[in-house]
Design a protein around this motif. Structure first.
Motif, PDB file in Angstrom:
ATOM      1  N   THR A 157       0.818  -1.212   0.000  1.00 12.01           N
ATOM      2  CA  THR A 157       0.000   0.000   0.000  1.00 12.01           C
ATOM      3  C   THR A 157       0.858   1.271   0.000  1.00 12.01           C
ATOM      4  O   THR A 157       0.567   2.220  -0.721  1.00 12.01           O
ATOM      5  CB  THR A 157      -0.920   0.036   1.239  1.00 12.01           C
ATOM      6  OG1 THR A 157      -1.628  -1.195   1.330  1.00 12.01           O
ATOM      7  CG2 THR A 157      -1.912   1.187   1.158  1.00 12.01           C
ATOM      8  N   LEU A 158       1.902   1.268   0.825  1.00 11.45           N
ATOM      9  CA  LEU A 158       2.621   2.519   1.061  1.00 11.45           C
ATOM     10  C   LEU A 158       3.991   2.610   0.382  1.00 11.45           C
ATOM     11  O   LEU A 158       4.575   3.683   0.326  1.00 11.45           O
ATOM     12  CB  LEU A 158       2.793   2.740   2.573  1.00 11.45           C
ATOM     13  CG  LEU A 158       1.501   2.781   3.395  1.00 11.45           C
ATOM     14  CD1 LEU A 158       1.822   2.836   4.871  1.00 11.45           C
ATOM     15  CD2 LEU A 158       0.630   3.975   2.979  1.00 11.45           C
ATOM     16  N   ALA A 159       4.524   1.465  -0.075  1.00  9.88           N
ATOM     17  CA  ALA A 159       5.915   1.517  -0.543  1.00  9.88           C
ATOM     18  C   ALA A 159       6.140   0.923  -1.932  1.00  9.88           C
ATOM     19  O   ALA A 159       7.285   0.729  -2.341  1.00  9.88           O
ATOM     20  CB  ALA A 159       6.812   0.805   0.478  1.00  9.88           C
ATOM     21  N   ARG A 160       5.060   0.641  -2.660  1.00  5.42           N
ATOM     22  CA  ARG A 160       5.243   0.111  -4.022  1.00  5.42           C
ATOM     23  C   ARG A 160       6.059   1.080  -4.860  1.00  5.42           C
ATOM     24  O   ARG A 160       5.753   2.262  -4.903  1.00  5.42           O
ATOM     25  CB  ARG A 160       3.880  -0.077  -4.684  1.00  5.42           C
ATOM     26  CG  ARG A 160       3.450  -1.507  -4.802  1.00  5.42           C
ATOM     27  CD  ARG A 160       2.087  -1.562  -5.431  1.00  5.42           C
ATOM     28  NE  ARG A 160       2.214  -1.624  -6.883  1.00  5.42           N
ATOM     29  CZ  ARG A 160       2.498  -2.751  -7.522  1.00  5.42           C
ATOM     30  NH1 ARG A 160       2.689  -3.858  -6.872  1.00  5.42           N
ATOM     31  NH2 ARG A 160       2.613  -2.730  -8.831  1.00  5.42           N
ATOM     32  N   LYS A 161       7.072   0.557  -5.520  1.00  2.00           N
ATOM     33  CA  LYS A 161       7.952   1.339  -6.393  1.00  2.00           C
ATOM     34  C   LYS A 161       8.686   2.436  -5.633  1.00  2.00           C
ATOM     35  O   LYS A 161       9.144   3.403  -6.228  1.00  2.00           O
ATOM     36  CB  LYS A 161       7.166   1.950  -7.558  1.00  2.00           C
ATOM     37  CG  LYS A 161       6.505   0.883  -8.412  1.00  2.00           C
ATOM     38  CD  LYS A 161       5.988   1.450  -9.711  1.00  2.00           C
ATOM     39  CE  LYS A 161       5.428   0.339 -10.566  1.00  2.00           C
ATOM     40  NZ  LYS A 161       4.203   0.716 -11.255  1.00  2.00           N
ATOM     41  N   LYS A 162       8.754   2.283  -4.330  1.00  2.00           N
ATOM     42  CA  LYS A 162       9.502   3.239  -3.520  1.00  2.00           C
ATOM     43  C   LYS A 162      10.519   2.498  -2.665  1.00  2.00           C
ATOM     44  O   LYS A 162      10.613   1.277  -2.716  1.00  2.00           O
ATOM     45  CB  LYS A 162       8.536   4.032  -2.643  1.00  2.00           C
ATOM     46  CG  LYS A 162       7.642   4.971  -3.428  1.00  2.00           C
ATOM     47  CD  LYS A 162       6.907   5.843  -2.469  1.00  2.00           C
ATOM     48  CE  LYS A 162       6.006   6.839  -3.194  1.00  2.00           C
ATOM     49  NZ  LYS A 162       4.983   7.313  -2.266  1.00  2.00           N
ATOM     50  N   ASP A 304      -5.440   7.730   8.953  1.00  2.00           N
ATOM     51  CA  ASP A 304      -5.378   7.949   7.499  1.00  2.00           C
ATOM     52  C   ASP A 304      -4.618   6.810   6.808  1.00  2.00           C
ATOM     53  O   ASP A 304      -5.004   6.375   5.714  1.00  2.00           O
ATOM     54  CB  ASP A 304      -4.726   9.313   7.190  1.00  2.00           C
ATOM     55  CG  ASP A 304      -3.316   9.440   7.754  1.00  2.00           C
ATOM     56  OD1 ASP A 304      -3.029   8.856   8.822  1.00  2.00           O
ATOM     57  OD2 ASP A 304      -2.475  10.103   7.111  1.00  2.00           O
ATOM     58  N   LEU A 305      -3.573   6.325   7.444  1.00  6.56           N
ATOM     59  CA  LEU A 305      -2.800   5.245   6.832  1.00  6.56           C
ATOM     60  C   LEU A 305      -3.574   3.922   6.848  1.00  6.56           C
ATOM     61  O   LEU A 305      -3.564   3.164   5.875  1.00  6.56           O
ATOM     62  CB  LEU A 305      -1.451   5.076   7.547  1.00  6.56           C
ATOM     63  CG  LEU A 305      -0.514   6.285   7.460  1.00  6.56           C
ATOM     64  CD1 LEU A 305       0.769   6.025   8.253  1.00  6.56           C
ATOM     65  CD2 LEU A 305      -0.170   6.622   6.009  1.00  6.56           C
ATOM     66  N   ILE A 306      -4.268   3.662   7.964  1.00  2.00           N
ATOM     67  CA  ILE A 306      -5.104   2.449   8.045  1.00  2.00           C
ATOM     68  C   ILE A 306      -6.194   2.512   6.968  1.00  2.00           C
ATOM     69  O   ILE A 306      -6.485   1.509   6.291  1.00  2.00           O
ATOM     70  CB  ILE A 306      -5.741   2.296   9.452  1.00  2.00           C
ATOM     71  CG1 ILE A 306      -4.655   2.060  10.514  1.00  2.00           C
ATOM     72  CG2 ILE A 306      -6.790   1.195   9.469  1.00  2.00           C
ATOM     73  CD1 ILE A 306      -4.020   0.691  10.536  1.00  2.00           C
ATOM     74  N   ALA A 307      -6.780   3.699   6.764  1.00  2.00           N
ATOM     75  CA  ALA A 307      -7.829   3.850   5.746  1.00  2.00           C
ATOM     76  C   ALA A 307      -7.267   3.524   4.355  1.00  2.00           C
ATOM     77  O   ALA A 307      -7.921   2.848   3.551  1.00  2.00           O
ATOM     78  CB  ALA A 307      -8.392   5.276   5.781  1.00  2.00           C
ATOM     79  N   LYS A 308      -6.055   3.971   4.084  1.00  2.00           N
ATOM     80  CA  LYS A 308      -5.406   3.675   2.795  1.00  2.00           C
ATOM     81  C   LYS A 308      -5.204   2.167   2.621  1.00  2.00           C
ATOM     82  O   LYS A 308      -5.469   1.615   1.549  1.00  2.00           O
ATOM     83  CB  LYS A 308      -4.007   4.329   2.778  1.00  2.00           C
ATOM     84  CG  LYS A 308      -3.886   5.524   1.872  1.00  2.00           C
ATOM     85  CD  LYS A 308      -2.419   5.885   1.765  1.00  2.00           C
ATOM     86  CE  LYS A 308      -2.266   7.141   0.947  1.00  2.00           C
ATOM     87  NZ  LYS A 308      -0.891   7.651   0.994  1.00  2.00           N
ATOM     88  N   ILE A 309      -4.720   1.533   3.681  1.00  3.50           N
ATOM     89  CA  ILE A 309      -4.469   0.087   3.643  1.00  3.50           C
ATOM     90  C   ILE A 309      -5.765  -0.664   3.381  1.00  3.50           C
ATOM     91  O   ILE A 309      -5.815  -1.603   2.590  1.00  3.50           O
ATOM     92  CB  ILE A 309      -3.812  -0.373   4.970  1.00  3.50           C
ATOM     93  CG1 ILE A 309      -2.359   0.109   5.011  1.00  3.50           C
ATOM     94  CG2 ILE A 309      -3.893  -1.880   5.153  1.00  3.50           C
ATOM     95  CD1 ILE A 309      -1.662  -0.054   6.347  1.00  3.50           C
ATOM     96  N   LYS A 310      -6.843  -0.209   4.027  1.00  3.15           N
ATOM     97  CA  LYS A 310      -8.125  -0.894   3.863  1.00  3.15           C
ATOM     98  C   LYS A 310      -8.694  -0.729   2.458  1.00  3.15           C
ATOM     99  O   LYS A 310      -9.505  -1.543   2.015  1.00  3.15           O
ATOM    100  CB  LYS A 310      -9.129  -0.390   4.907  1.00  3.15           C
ATOM    101  CG  LYS A 310      -8.776  -0.891   6.303  1.00  3.15           C
ATOM    102  CD  LYS A 310      -9.640  -0.292   7.372  1.00  3.15           C
ATOM    103  CE  LYS A 310     -11.057  -0.786   7.312  1.00  3.15           C
ATOM    104  NZ  LYS A 310     -11.686  -0.798   8.647  1.00  3.15           N
ATOM    105  N   LYS A 311      -8.256   0.314   1.765  1.00  2.69           N
ATOM    106  CA  LYS A 311      -8.751   0.528   0.389  1.00  2.69           C
ATOM    107  C   LYS A 311      -7.986  -0.307  -0.629  1.00  2.69           C
ATOM    108  O   LYS A 311      -8.413  -0.444  -1.777  1.00  2.69           O
ATOM    109  CB  LYS A 311      -8.633   2.014   0.029  1.00  2.69           C
ATOM    110  CG  LYS A 311      -9.756   2.838   0.605  1.00  2.69           C
ATOM    111  CD  LYS A 311      -9.955   4.120  -0.204  1.00  2.69           C
ATOM    112  CE  LYS A 311     -10.737   5.132   0.610  1.00  2.69           C
ATOM    113  NZ  LYS A 311      -9.847   6.112   1.277  1.00  2.69           N
ATOM    114  N   ASN A 312      -6.849  -0.846  -0.240  1.00  2.00           N
ATOM    115  CA  ASN A 312      -6.063  -1.682  -1.147  1.00  2.00           C
ATOM    116  C   ASN A 312      -6.873  -2.942  -1.496  1.00  2.00           C
ATOM    117  O   ASN A 312      -7.340  -3.639  -0.599  1.00  2.00           O
ATOM    118  CB  ASN A 312      -4.754  -2.080  -0.441  1.00  2.00           C
ATOM    119  CG  ASN A 312      -3.798  -2.832  -1.361  1.00  2.00           C
ATOM    120  OD1 ASN A 312      -4.212  -3.520  -2.286  1.00  2.00           O
ATOM    121  ND2 ASN A 312      -2.513  -2.688  -1.091  1.00  2.00           N
ATOM    122  N   PRO A 313      -7.066  -3.248  -2.788  1.00  2.00           N
ATOM    123  CA  PRO A 313      -7.856  -4.433  -3.161  1.00  2.00           C
ATOM    124  C   PRO A 313      -7.302  -5.735  -2.559  1.00  2.00           C
ATOM    125  O   PRO A 313      -8.037  -6.697  -2.364  1.00  2.00           O
ATOM    126  CB  PRO A 313      -7.756  -4.487  -4.687  1.00  2.00           C
ATOM    127  CG  PRO A 313      -7.243  -3.159  -5.114  1.00  2.00           C
ATOM    128  CD  PRO A 313      -6.600  -2.487  -3.952  1.00  2.00           C
TER     129      PRO A 313
END
Ligand SMILES: *Cc1c(COP(=O)(O)O)cnc(C)c1O
Length: 463
Positions: A157-162, A304-313
């Motif tokens: 969620t947070l580190a793809r291609k990074k 906010d970070l948990i919300a992002k993770i939960k949106k990951n398919p």
């Protein structure tokens, strides 16, 4: 050839009184197949020169073939290995409260994703979200299948291609298959190792940050210790550095317990609460290690970070089911009452069990054990042992325990392997460990009701 013709037909065997209980238990289709397979085996043996079995011998063979078919593959055992959280034996044993919660939602429909107040669709993470917030001090939480999945989902969620900056001393492998660098690669993140195996400084991290950096990460080096000339950067300093550069700081705790284990004289284990308090933006940990619950991976931290993770398919692919959530909720509830935790949480009860008490159990079982092994060229003694916490806790932290040592008399070392094998062959297999030619049975994880069952079983031991 003539001989083979004398073998009874499948139909005749199916009608035999001795086969009726097998049909009752396994069903006609399975027993028919078993009879066919057994007859084929007998024919092959006779052709190879074996004598033709009489009817009793044939039925005995059928019955032996039926035994494994009647048992589930996933069987309960006695864990007498001395490792409390044994990954190969299913890690944490659940407390009664969790077992009851599983049974309740297994029997009936439940509000897995249903909001009773509004009558609308709910979010399954809400079942444990408030409890996890309360117990860790984090803003939000989400649950996936295990901690490896939690780390993977977080990175994806947070580190793809990074880039993810990690200390070289923390690039660990846990139990064979979980390696931090491999998980990173799969999540499409680039690992940036800093420092050396034994020493990493804050400036190593600071110098590694580039515009492509996604996060600073700390991995709890759970199953090994680096001792001597070592430096690791404290969590609060890493958090401060990350935040000054606008980056999240994440911690993979592995075994994270939700309470201070030193209260019960156990070795210190870092808690998610401490990591959050030190400034971690996200913390991941297992449900079935020291937490003492079902297999699960927990992610707690910034909303906010948990919300992002939960949106990951991928969250959908890694989510847990109702049985897991029922058990997890029940276990988390126990943590709300730390005063009774050591009696109610099975894992903690096992870890805190006093050596005297374990030795007393060994004393009660000794006569049965000696009877079971009577006549064999061995001796059984009650001995002091050291148990291990297991599942990524420090192997150097050993718990004083007690149990049996079964040693060969003279040079009959094959005897010990035979006994070990016979113990594994019991209806509820007994799993010990062989050390220096002795079979050691650590009784730490044997509770009162197990003790009676073990006693009954030993009476059936055939070596
Ligand atoms: C055990 C562990 C994992 C893997 O957790 P599982 O729940 O077994 O998937 C990951 N990281 C650390 C530090 C661990 O100790």
């Amino acid at each position: 050839m003539n001989d083979l013709a004398k073998l009874p037909a499948v139909d005749r065997l199916l009608a035999h009184a001795a086969v009726a209980p097998l049909i009752e238990s396994l069903g006609r289709a399975v027993v028919t197949q078993l009879l066919r397979d057994t007859l084929a085996e007998v024919r092959a043996e006779v052709r190879a020169g074996a004598p033709l079995p009489d009817e009793a011998a044939l039925l005995e063979k059928v019955s032996r073939g039926a035994t494994p078919l009647m048992q589930p593959k996933l069987r309960a055992v006695f864990n007498l290995t001395g490792t409390v959280l044994h990954t190969n034996l299913g890690r944490a044993v659940l407390p009664e409260e969790a077992v009851a919660a599983i049974a309740s939602v297994a029997h009936s429909p439940c509000v897995l994703e249903y909001d009773l107040e509004s009558g609308r669709r709910g979010d399954r993470d809400d079942i444990v979200n408030d409890l996890l917030r309360e117990l860790t001090g984090a803003e939000a939480a989400t649950v996936v299948n295990n901690n490896a999945a939690a780390v993977f989902l977080l990175l994806d969620t947070l580190a793809r291609k990074k880039e993810v900056v990690v200390s070289r001393g923390e690039l660990i492998e846990i139990g064979g298959a979980f390696r931090v660098p491999d998980i990173m690669k799969r999540a499409g993140a680039k690992l940036v190792e800093v420092g050396t195996t034994n020493r990493t400084h804050l400036k190593d991290f600071a110098e590694a940050i580039t515009p492509r950096t996604a996060m600073l990460m700390k991995v709890h080096a759970s199953n090994y210790a680096i001792q001597g000339f070592t430096t690791a950067v404290p969590e609060n300093e890493l958090a401060e550095l990350a935040h000054a550069r606008g980056l999240p700081f994440v911690v993979d705790l592995g075994s994270g317990t939700l309470t201070n284990l030193e209260r019960w004289g156990l070795p210190h284990e870092p808690t998610p609460r401490a990591a959050i308090a030190a400034g971690a933006d996200l913390v991941t940990f297992s449900g079935d290690k020291l937490l003492g619950g079902p297999q699960a991976g927990l992610i707690v931290g910034r909303k906010d970070l948990i919300a992002k993770i939960k949106k990951n398919p991928l969250k959908r692919a890694l989510r847990v089911g109702k049985l897991t959530l029922a058990a997890l909720e029940a276990v988390l509830r126990l943590y709300r009452d730390p005063d009774r935790l050591a009696e109610r949480l099975t894992t903690l009860a096992q870890l805190t069990r006093a050596e005297d008490e374990i030795r007393a159990a060994a004393g009660r079982l000794l006569p049965t054990m000696q009877d079971a092994l009577a006549g064999l060229p061995i001796r059984v003694d009650i001995v002091a042992l050291k148990s291990q916490i297991g599942s990524g806790s420090l192997p150097v932290d050993r718990l004083p325990s007690a149990g049996f040592a079964i040693r060969p008399q003279g040079k009959r070392s094959g005897m010990i392997n035979r006994i070990e094998q016979a113990m594994r062959g019991l209806p509820r297999p007994v799993i010990g460990r062989i050390e220096d030619g002795a079979l050691l049975l650590d009784l730490r994880c044997l509770n009162a009701s197990d003790e009676a069952e073990l006693s009954r079983q030993l009476a059936q031991l055939i070596c």
